[in-house]
Structures are given as C-alpha cells and as structure tokens.
Design a protein around this motif. Structure first.
Motif, PDB file in Angstrom:
ATOM      1  N   ASN A   2      34.546   8.575 -10.971  1.00  0.00           N
ATOM      2  CA  ASN A   2      33.593   9.653 -11.189  1.00  0.00           C
ATOM      3  C   ASN A   2      32.410   9.562 -10.227  1.00  0.00           C
ATOM      4  N   PHE A   3      31.554  10.545 -10.309  1.00  0.00           N
ATOM      5  CA  PHE A   3      30.424  10.680  -9.397  1.00  0.00           C
ATOM      6  C   PHE A   3      29.533   9.444  -9.396  1.00  0.00           C
ATOM      7  N   LYS A   4      29.191   8.946 -10.583  1.00  0.00           N
ATOM      8  CA  LYS A   4      28.271   7.804 -10.680  1.00  0.00           C
ATOM      9  C   LYS A   4      28.839   6.556 -10.012  1.00  0.00           C
ATOM     10  N   SER A   5      30.118   6.315 -10.203  1.00  0.00           N
ATOM     11  CA  SER A   5      30.691   5.106  -9.616  1.00  0.00           C
ATOM     12  C   SER A   5      30.793   5.204  -8.099  1.00  0.00           C
ATOM     13  N   ILE A   6      30.974   6.408  -7.574  1.00  0.00           N
ATOM     14  CA  ILE A   6      31.033   6.577  -6.119  1.00  0.00           C
ATOM     15  C   ILE A   6      29.652   6.377  -5.509  1.00  0.00           C
ATOM     16  N   VAL A   7      28.634   7.028  -6.049  1.00  0.00           N
ATOM     17  CA  VAL A   7      27.300   6.937  -5.447  1.00  0.00           C
ATOM     18  C   VAL A   7      26.617   5.598  -5.709  1.00  0.00           C
ATOM     19  N   SER A   8      27.169   4.787  -6.566  1.00  0.00           N
ATOM     20  CA  SER A   8      26.573   3.473  -6.809  1.00  0.00           C
ATOM     21  C   SER A   8      27.088   2.412  -5.830  1.00  0.00           C
ATOM     22  N   TRP A  13      26.716   4.766   0.702  1.00  0.00           N
ATOM     23  CA  TRP A  13      25.441   5.132   1.313  1.00  0.00           C
ATOM     24  C   TRP A  13      25.406   4.785   2.794  1.00  0.00           C
ATOM     25  N   PHE A  70      26.453  13.256   3.007  1.00  0.00           N
ATOM     26  CA  PHE A  70      26.774  13.081   1.587  1.00  0.00           C
ATOM     27  C   PHE A  70      28.076  13.783   1.228  1.00  0.00           C
ATOM     28  N   ILE A  71      28.227  15.023   1.657  1.00  0.00           N
ATOM     29  CA  ILE A  71      29.426  15.789   1.311  1.00  0.00           C
ATOM     30  C   ILE A  71      30.673  15.154   1.921  1.00  0.00           C
ATOM     31  N   PHE A  74      31.346  11.656   0.261  1.00  0.00           N
ATOM     32  CA  PHE A  74      31.843  11.816  -1.099  1.00  0.00           C
ATOM     33  C   PHE A  74      33.304  12.255  -1.085  1.00  0.00           C
ATOM     34  N   HIS A  78      36.214   9.987  -2.629  1.00  0.00           N
ATOM     35  CA  HIS A  78      36.946  10.578  -3.739  1.00  0.00           C
ATOM     36  C   HIS A  78      38.449  10.650  -3.417  1.00  0.00           C
TER      37      HIS A  78
END
Length: 85
Positions: A2-8, A13, A70-71, A74, A78
């Motif tokens: 999910n989103f949170k696990s990717i951006v963490s 980054w 970012f896009i 991600f 993903h």
C-alpha cells in the motif's frame, strides 16, 4: 503493497530525488534548445527570473521535479511489488 509502505522506504525517496533532478535538468536543457536554438544559459535564466519572477521560477521547478519524481518512483515501486506477488 500500500501507499504507506511504499513511501516509508528510504530507497523510494532516493528514487524520487534522482528522477526529479534528472527531469529538471533535461526539461530545462530541452526547453532552452527549442527556444534559443542552443545553450544560452544566461539568456534562459535571465528571462525566467527577471522582474521578480525568481521565487516563482524556483518554486515551480522544485514542485515539477518533485511531482514527476514522485509519480514515476511510485509507479515503479508499485509495479515491482505487484510483480513480486
């Protein structure tokens, strides 16, 4: 994933930074080539930063680089996770 696990993830980054920086450099070089017919760094930046437009130019460049990085990052993370499942 999910989103949170990717951006963490720290690697996410790093990808955002490098993709954004690459975009920023390539975009400005290509724009300069099309508008001035060559590498006219002084004229290019003078036109974009004159008359109090410096702050707007810097904000727009960083925002565009961040969004692009970012896009793409991600999407890469993903699809990589989706492929691994």
């Amino acid at each position: 994933m999910n989103f949170k696990s990717i951006v963490s993830q720290k690697s996410f980054w790093k990808s955002v930074f490098w993709l954004g920086l690459s975009f920023l450099i390539l975009y400005n070089l290509i724009t300069m080539l099309f508008e001035y017919g060559g590498f006219a760094f002084g004229e290019f930046f003078e036109e974009r930063t004159s008359d109090g437009k410096l702050f707007r130019f810097i904000i727009a460049q960083f925002l565009a680089a961040f969004l692009y990085g970012f896009i793409l990052a991600f999407g890469q993370f993903h699809s990589k996770e989706k492929k691994n499942k």
